[in-house]
Design a protein around this motif. Structure first.
Motif, PDB file in Angstrom:
ATOM      1  N   GLY A  42      33.405  25.890  30.265  1.00  0.00           N
ATOM      2  CA  GLY A  42      32.323  26.693  29.300  1.00  0.00           C
ATOM      3  C   GLY A  42      31.373  25.838  28.315  1.00  0.00           C
ATOM      4  O   GLY A  42      31.300  26.286  27.801  1.00  0.00           O
ATOM      5  N   THR A  43      31.808  24.160  28.569  1.00  0.00           N
ATOM      6  CA  THR A  43      30.893  23.474  28.199  1.00  0.00           C
ATOM      7  C   THR A  43      29.858  23.089  28.948  1.00  0.00           C
ATOM      8  O   THR A  43      29.006  22.325  28.614  1.00  0.00           O
ATOM      9  CB  THR A  43      31.927  22.237  27.816  1.00  0.00           C
ATOM     10  N   VAL A  44      29.299  23.741  30.181  1.00  0.00           N
ATOM     11  CA  VAL A  44      28.098  23.678  31.104  1.00  0.00           C
ATOM     12  C   VAL A  44      27.592  24.457  30.933  1.00  0.00           C
ATOM     13  O   VAL A  44      28.284  25.559  31.810  1.00  0.00           O
ATOM     14  CB  VAL A  44      29.161  22.594  32.678  1.00  0.00           C
ATOM     15  N   PRO A  45      26.427  25.075  30.618  1.00  0.00           N
ATOM     16  CA  PRO A  45      25.251  26.181  30.934  1.00  0.00           C
ATOM     17  C   PRO A  45      25.604  26.327  33.211  1.00  0.00           C
ATOM     18  O   PRO A  45      25.706  25.480  33.739  1.00  0.00           O
ATOM     19  CB  PRO A  45      23.985  25.594  30.641  1.00  0.00           C
ATOM     20  N   THR A  46      25.890  27.567  32.782  1.00  0.00           N
ATOM     21  CA  THR A  46      26.028  28.721  33.872  1.00  0.00           C
ATOM     22  C   THR A  46      27.431  28.159  34.374  1.00  0.00           C
ATOM     23  O   THR A  46      28.037  28.999  35.992  1.00  0.00           O
ATOM     24  CB  THR A  46      25.054  28.159  34.796  1.00  0.00           C
ATOM     25  N   ALA A  47      28.116  26.566  34.212  1.00  0.00           N
ATOM     26  CA  ALA A  47      29.872  26.314  35.869  1.00  0.00           C
ATOM     27  C   ALA A  47      30.451  27.794  34.672  1.00  0.00           C
ATOM     28  O   ALA A  47      31.114  28.184  35.877  1.00  0.00           O
ATOM     29  CB  ALA A  47      30.027  25.483  34.848  1.00  0.00           C
ATOM     30  N   ALA A  48      30.262  28.478  33.845  1.00  0.00           N
ATOM     31  CA  ALA A  48      31.397  29.642  33.398  1.00  0.00           C
ATOM     32  C   ALA A  48      31.576  30.752  34.211  1.00  0.00           C
ATOM     33  O   ALA A  48      32.250  30.966  34.981  1.00  0.00           O
ATOM     34  CB  ALA A  48      31.154  30.185  32.089  1.00  0.00           C
ATOM     35  N   PHE A  49      30.025  31.062  34.777  1.00  0.00           N
ATOM     36  CA  PHE A  49      29.441  32.160  35.849  1.00  0.00           C
ATOM     37  C   PHE A  49      30.489  31.996  36.978  1.00  0.00           C
ATOM     38  O   PHE A  49      30.699  32.546  37.728  1.00  0.00           O
ATOM     39  CB  PHE A  49      28.214  32.030  36.036  1.00  0.00           C
ATOM     40  N   PHE A  50      29.866  30.452  37.757  1.00  0.00           N
ATOM     41  CA  PHE A  50      30.739  30.533  39.003  1.00  0.00           C
ATOM     42  C   PHE A  50      32.579  29.931  38.861  1.00  0.00           C
ATOM     43  O   PHE A  50      33.269  30.587  39.814  1.00  0.00           O
ATOM     44  CB  PHE A  50      29.836  29.040  39.576  1.00  0.00           C
ATOM     45  N   VAL A  51      32.958  29.852  38.505  1.00  0.00           N
ATOM     46  CA  VAL A  51      33.990  29.420  38.362  1.00  0.00           C
ATOM     47  C   VAL A  51      34.768  31.035  37.714  1.00  0.00           C
ATOM     48  O   VAL A  51      36.164  31.030  38.750  1.00  0.00           O
ATOM     49  CB  VAL A  51      34.631  27.909  37.080  1.00  0.00           C
ATOM     50  N   GLU A  52      34.316  31.912  37.479  1.00  0.00           N
ATOM     51  CA  GLU A  52      35.127  33.194  36.310  1.00  0.00           C
ATOM     52  C   GLU A  52      35.347  33.557  37.983  1.00  0.00           C
ATOM     53  O   GLU A  52      35.705  34.169  38.509  1.00  0.00           O
ATOM     54  CB  GLU A  52      34.301  33.921  35.901  1.00  0.00           C
ATOM     55  N   ARG A  53      33.605  33.017  38.577  1.00  0.00           N
ATOM     56  CA  ARG A  53      34.294  34.319  40.619  1.00  0.00           C
ATOM     57  C   ARG A  53      34.481  32.959  41.740  1.00  0.00           C
ATOM     58  O   ARG A  53      35.903  34.562  42.322  1.00  0.00           O
ATOM     59  CB  ARG A  53      32.469  33.376  40.823  1.00  0.00           C
ATOM     60  N   ARG A  54      35.329  32.539  41.528  1.00  0.00           N
ATOM     61  CA  ARG A  54      36.221  32.039  42.275  1.00  0.00           C
ATOM     62  C   ARG A  54      37.319  32.141  41.570  1.00  0.00           C
ATOM     63  O   ARG A  54      38.190  32.470  42.278  1.00  0.00           O
ATOM     64  CB  ARG A  54      35.555  30.674  42.196  1.00  0.00           C
ATOM     65  N   ILE A  55      37.820  31.835  40.506  1.00  0.00           N
ATOM     66  CA  ILE A  55      38.988  32.279  39.836  1.00  0.00           C
ATOM     67  C   ILE A  55      39.448  33.690  39.883  1.00  0.00           C
ATOM     68  O   ILE A  55      40.643  34.198  40.103  1.00  0.00           O
ATOM     69  CB  ILE A  55      39.549  31.937  37.601  1.00  0.00           C
ATOM     70  N   SER A  56      38.497  35.006  39.837  1.00  0.00           N
ATOM     71  CA  SER A  56      38.933  36.282  39.849  1.00  0.00           C
ATOM     72  C   SER A  56      38.833  36.740  41.163  1.00  0.00           C
ATOM     73  O   SER A  56      39.749  37.378  41.576  1.00  0.00           O
ATOM     74  CB  SER A  56      37.260  36.447  39.410  1.00  0.00           C
ATOM     75  N   ARG A  57      37.845  35.865  42.243  1.00  0.00           N
ATOM     76  CA  ARG A  57      39.021  36.488  44.055  1.00  0.00           C
ATOM     77  C   ARG A  57      39.884  35.583  43.962  1.00  0.00           C
ATOM     78  O   ARG A  57      41.066  36.611  44.706  1.00  0.00           O
ATOM     79  CB  ARG A  57      37.335  35.699  44.559  1.00  0.00           C
ATOM     80  N   GLU A  58      40.000  34.872  43.249  1.00  0.00           N
ATOM     81  CA  GLU A  58      42.069  34.300  43.842  1.00  0.00           C
ATOM     82  C   GLU A  58      42.836  35.702  43.298  1.00  0.00           C
ATOM     83  O   GLU A  58      43.395  35.529  43.686  1.00  0.00           O
ATOM     84  CB  GLU A  58      41.899  32.536  43.619  1.00  0.00           C
ATOM     85  N   LEU A  59      42.400  35.503  41.937  1.00  0.00           N
ATOM     86  CA  LEU A  59      43.609  36.614  41.565  1.00  0.00           C
ATOM     87  C   LEU A  59      43.452  37.525  41.531  1.00  0.00           C
ATOM     88  O   LEU A  59      44.561  38.508  41.447  1.00  0.00           O
ATOM     89  CB  LEU A  59      43.260  35.821  39.524  1.00  0.00           C
ATOM     90  N   ASP A  60      42.304  38.294  41.914  1.00  0.00           N
ATOM     91  CA  ASP A  60      42.464  39.138  42.381  1.00  0.00           C
ATOM     92  C   ASP A  60      43.050  39.548  42.952  1.00  0.00           C
ATOM     93  O   ASP A  60      43.474  40.524  43.723  1.00  0.00           O
ATOM     94  CB  ASP A  60      41.602  40.032  42.473  1.00  0.00           C
ATOM     95  N   ALA A  61      43.208  39.140  43.953  1.00  0.00           N
ATOM     96  CA  ALA A  61      44.604  39.071  45.371  1.00  0.00           C
ATOM     97  C   ALA A  61      45.497  39.459  45.287  1.00  0.00           C
ATOM     98  O   ALA A  61      46.444  39.895  45.587  1.00  0.00           O
ATOM     99  CB  ALA A  61      43.977  38.204  46.513  1.00  0.00           C
ATOM    100  N   LYS A  62      46.160  38.524  44.349  1.00  0.00           N
ATOM    101  CA  LYS A  62      47.641  38.655  43.645  1.00  0.00           C
ATOM    102  C   LYS A  62      47.738  39.517  43.361  1.00  0.00           C
ATOM    103  O   LYS A  62      48.793  39.702  42.970  1.00  0.00           O
ATOM    104  CB  LYS A  62      47.462  36.416  42.779  1.00  0.00           C
ATOM    105  N   VAL A  63      47.029  39.985  41.952  1.00  0.00           N
ATOM    106  CA  VAL A  63      46.693  41.176  41.173  1.00  0.00           C
ATOM    107  C   VAL A  63      47.355  41.776  42.431  1.00  0.00           C
ATOM    108  O   VAL A  63      48.608  43.162  42.345  1.00  0.00           O
ATOM    109  CB  VAL A  63      46.070  41.493  40.389  1.00  0.00           C
ATOM    110  N   ALA A  64      46.454  42.211  42.978  1.00  0.00           N
ATOM    111  CA  ALA A  64      46.204  43.330  44.254  1.00  0.00           C
ATOM    112  C   ALA A  64      48.095  43.465  45.178  1.00  0.00           C
ATOM    113  O   ALA A  64      48.706  44.667  45.432  1.00  0.00           O
ATOM    114  CB  ALA A  64      45.224  43.074  44.988  1.00  0.00           C
TER     115      ALA A  64
END
Length: 112
Positions: free
Chosen positions: A81-103
């Motif tokens: 959240g401190t680097v412009p645009t980094a939050a979008f890339f990190v969020e996408r990666r984390i969401s893909r990883e955890l969506d599989a675990k939640v499913a």
């Protein structure tokens, strides 16, 4: 882990990312382009980003503790959240990883 924990993190990652980009553009307008209204805009967006970043930190830490991440990964997500645009890339990666675990979780419970 509940899907709502991931959803809270995702919302705050997007909000933090958008505000940080707006703040960056405001700083450019204020100092490089010397626009008149940029000072007030930068002040308001900076305050909003600061407070909402704290909320992002709380939600990201909650997500990391429930997902049982190592410290390095937790710090990486918190700093996104401190680097412009980094939050979008990190969020996408984390969401893909955890969506599989939640499913997988309901299937594992149903199979038991």
């Amino acid at each position: 882990m509940k899907k709502s924990v991931l959803t809270r993190y995702r919302v705050m990652a997007y909000v933090t990312g958008v505000l940080l980009i707006a703040l960056t553009l405001g700083v450019i307008a204020k100092y490089l382009l010397e626009l008149d209204g940029a000072d007030g805009f930068t002040r308001v967006v900076g305050i909003a980003h600061g407070w909402l970043y704290v909320l992002y930190l709380v939600f990201a830490f909650d997500l990391g503790s429930k997902a049982k991440w190592p410290v390095g990964k937790q710090v990486w997500v918190l700093l996104a959240g401190t680097v412009p645009t980094a939050a979008f890339f990190v969020e996408r990666r984390i969401s893909r990883e955890l969506d599989a675990k939640v499913a997988e979780r309901p299937q594992a419970v149903a199979g038991a």
